[in-house]
Scaffold this motif. Sequence first.
Motif, mmCIF file in Angstrom:
data_model
loop_
_atom_site.group_PDB
_atom_site.id
_atom_site.type_symbol
_atom_site.label_atom_id
_atom_site.label_comp_id
_atom_site.label_asym_id
_atom_site.label_seq_id
_atom_site.Cartn_x
_atom_site.Cartn_y
_atom_site.Cartn_z
ATOM 1 N N TYR A 191 0.824 -1.214 0.000
ATOM 2 C CA TYR A 191 0.000 0.000 0.000
ATOM 3 C C TYR A 191 0.855 1.260 0.000
ATOM 4 O O TYR A 191 0.432 2.324 -0.468
ATOM 5 N N LEU A 192 2.082 1.162 0.536
ATOM 6 C CA LEU A 192 2.945 2.339 0.581
ATOM 7 C C LEU A 192 3.452 2.731 -0.800
ATOM 8 O O LEU A 192 3.716 3.899 -1.069
ATOM 9 N N LEU A 237 1.244 5.228 -2.458
ATOM 10 C CA LEU A 237 1.426 6.604 -2.017
ATOM 11 C C LEU A 237 2.674 7.228 -2.635
ATOM 12 O O LEU A 237 2.700 8.430 -2.902
ATOM 13 N N MET A 238 3.705 6.435 -2.882
ATOM 14 C CA MET A 238 4.921 6.951 -3.500
ATOM 15 C C MET A 238 5.436 5.900 -4.482
ATOM 16 O O MET A 238 6.260 5.048 -4.137
ATOM 17 N N PRO A 239 4.965 5.907 -5.722
ATOM 18 C CA PRO A 239 5.303 4.857 -6.696
ATOM 19 C C PRO A 239 6.796 4.690 -6.934
ATOM 20 O O PRO A 239 7.257 3.591 -7.258
ATOM 21 N N VAL A 240 7.582 5.748 -6.783
ATOM 22 C CA VAL A 240 9.009 5.672 -7.083
ATOM 23 C C VAL A 240 9.743 4.717 -6.138
ATOM 24 O O VAL A 240 10.863 4.301 -6.412
ATOM 25 N N LEU A 241 9.102 4.354 -5.028
ATOM 26 C CA LEU A 241 9.748 3.425 -4.098
ATOM 27 C C LEU A 241 10.130 2.115 -4.782
ATOM 28 O O LEU A 241 11.164 1.517 -4.472
ATOM 29 N N THR A 242 9.282 1.642 -5.692
ATOM 30 C CA THR A 242 9.546 0.355 -6.342
ATOM 31 C C THR A 242 10.825 0.377 -7.156
ATOM 32 O O THR A 242 11.444 -0.670 -7.389
ATOM 33 N N GLY A 279 16.044 -6.313 4.080
ATOM 34 C CA GLY A 279 16.167 -5.073 3.305
ATOM 35 C C GLY A 279 14.823 -4.429 3.034
ATOM 36 O O GLY A 279 14.664 -3.205 3.151
ATOM 37 N N ILE A 280 13.835 -5.236 2.669
ATOM 38 C CA ILE A 280 12.495 -4.702 2.398
ATOM 39 C C ILE A 280 11.861 -4.151 3.668
ATOM 40 O O ILE A 280 11.286 -3.059 3.678
ATOM 41 N N VAL A 281 11.960 -4.907 4.758
ATOM 42 C CA VAL A 281 11.385 -4.444 6.027
ATOM 43 C C VAL A 281 12.048 -3.148 6.469
ATOM 44 O O VAL A 281 11.368 -2.191 6.896
ATOM 45 N N LEU A 282 13.364 -3.074 6.383
ATOM 46 C CA LEU A 282 14.084 -1.855 6.777
ATOM 47 C C LEU A 282 13.677 -0.677 5.907
ATOM 48 O O LEU A 282 13.420 0.434 6.416
ATOM 49 N N PHE A 283 13.606 -0.892 4.602
ATOM 50 C CA PHE A 283 13.288 0.177 3.667
ATOM 51 C C PHE A 283 11.919 0.788 3.966
ATOM 52 O O PHE A 283 11.777 2.016 4.089
ATOM 53 N N PHE A 284 10.918 -0.044 4.113
ATOM 54 C CA PHE A 284 9.572 0.479 4.322
ATOM 55 C C PHE A 284 9.372 0.983 5.751
ATOM 56 O O PHE A 284 8.563 1.890 5.990
ATOM 57 N N GLY A 331 4.402 11.502 8.864
ATOM 58 C CA GLY A 331 3.635 12.721 9.172
ATOM 59 C C GLY A 331 3.060 13.410 7.965
ATOM 60 O O GLY A 331 2.265 14.345 8.100
ATOM 61 N N TYR A 332 3.461 12.937 6.765
ATOM 62 C CA TYR A 332 3.010 13.621 5.541
ATOM 63 C C TYR A 332 2.016 12.790 4.754
ATOM 64 O O TYR A 332 1.529 13.218 3.711
ATOM 65 N N LEU A 333 1.742 11.550 5.216
ATOM 66 C CA LEU A 333 0.856 10.681 4.456
ATOM 67 C C LEU A 333 -0.601 11.033 4.702
ATOM 68 O O LEU A 333 -0.982 11.313 5.841
#
Length: 472
Positions: free
Chosen positions: A307-308, A311-316, A456-461, A470-472
Motif C-alpha cells: 500500500y505504501l 502513495l509513492m510509486p518511485v519506491l519500487t 532489506g524490504i522491512v528496513l526500507f519500508f 507525518g506527511y501521508l
Amino acid sequence: MLGKAIQPEIEELIAAGQFDELRDILANNLEAADIAEILDEVNDEDRALLFRLLPTQLASDVFSLLEIEGQEKLIQSLSREQVTHILNEMSPDDRTRLLEEVPDEVAQRLLRALNPKELAVARTLLGYPEESIGRRMTPEYVAANPNWTVRQTLDFIRREAPRVETINVLYVLDDQGRLVDDLRLGELLLADPDATIRDICDFQFVSLSAFEDQEEAVEAFKKYDRLALPVVGSKGVMVGIVTVDDVLDLAEEEGTEDVQKFGGQEALEDSYFATTVLQLARKRGLWLTVLLVSSFLTVTAMNHFSYLTVLMPVLTVFIPMIISSGGNSGSQSAALIIRGLAVREIELANWWRVFLRELAAGLLLGLFLGVIAGGFSVALRDRAAVQSGEPAEAAVGGAAEENRLGLPLLVLLSVTGVVTIGTLVGSMLPFFFKRIGLDPAVCSGPFIATFVDVSGIVLFFTLFRLIFGGYL
C-alpha cells in the motif's frame, strides 16, 4: 603447456597415418605429463591409438597422469593384458583414486586384474574411510633400522629406489615398525659413513594419522613445507607416506568443491563435460528449490507494504538496488570468512572479533554506497519532474511535497543499513553452520540471499514510514 602446443601436429600425423613418426615423437620428445595433456584433449579413438604407440613403462606413467574420465575410457579400449600391466605398475595411491571413481562393477573387474601382492595393497587402502588420508597414501617408501650404518643405509636406498615413490626422505622404524624419526637424503650424504642412523637422529618428526580427514594433509604440507609426510596407524606403526603431488591434486579438488558449493549447488563428482545434463540439473535443483521457496518470504514482505508504493510509486524503483546491495556485501563477507575458516586463518573462537571488524566495514561501505544512491535518487526525482511537467516532489509522490530531503535520506539510510546487515549476516552465518557441523560453503549463500532480501524490504519500508509518516 607443450602438450597443447604440439597437439595440432600430432593430430595431423594421425590423419596422415604416419605412426612410426608419431611413436618416435611420443617416446623420445615428450614428457609423460605432456602426453597425458594431449590424450586428455583428443577424441576417444585417437586417445586409444596414441596410447597403444607408447612404450610399456611410459604408458604406465602416462596413464597415472590422465584425468579419471580418460582412464575409464582407455580401460574400455585396452586388452586385458594391457590393463593388468598398467594397474600393477601404477602407484597404489593413484590406483586407489581410480578405483574410488569408477563404477563398482568396473572396480571389481580391475581388482581381479591385480596380482596378489598389489591386490592386498589395494584392499588395505580401500579399507580406510572415504576422504581419509589413508586413501591418499602409498605404502612404497624407504625405511631403515636405527642400528644400521649410514653406508649400509645408502646401499639399501640404491637397491630400493626403483620400487618406491620417493627417496628424498628416509624413515627410521623400530623393531615393531613404529616411526621414530625421518631423515632427509642430504643428511645421510653429509654424515660419516660409519656412523649409525641412531647417531644422526634427533627423534623429532611430523606425521599424519591414516584416519584423519584429507584436508589435514593439505594444512600439514603448507605448515611444514615437506615433499612427503609419513602416515601412521592408531599405534604409531608407519603404514605409508603422502607426497606433495597428491596433496596438490587434493587441494585443487577441495578448492573446486568449495567454489561449486558456494555457488549454491552440490559439488560435481566429475568434470563439467563428464557430467550429464540430468546430473547438472539434479545438483543445482535442490538449492534452487530452497531459494524459490524462501523467496516467498520476500513476496510476503512486499505484499505487506504494497500500500505504501501506491502513495509513492518511485519506491519500487529503489527496492532492487537496495536488496542487491545487501546481498552483494553479504556474499563478499561470506567468501572471506569461509575461505578463512577453510585455511584456518580464522577459528570459531574469533567470531566476536570478526563481528566487530565486519560491523565497522559494513558501516563504512554502507555509508559510502548510501551517499551515491542518495545522489542518484535526487537525479531520478528531478528527471521524473521534467518528464511529467510537475514539481519535483509531486512527480514522485504527494507525500514528498513537504519533505524535500525525505527521498534521498530514505535511500541513504536504507542502503547504509542493508549493506551493514548483509555484511554482518554474511560473516556470521559461516560461523553458525560450522558450529552445528554443516558445510558453510554450501549453506551460507542461499540463506544470505533470503535473509538480506527480507530484512532489506522491512528496513526500507520501516524507514519510509518513519520519515514520511507525518506527511501521508
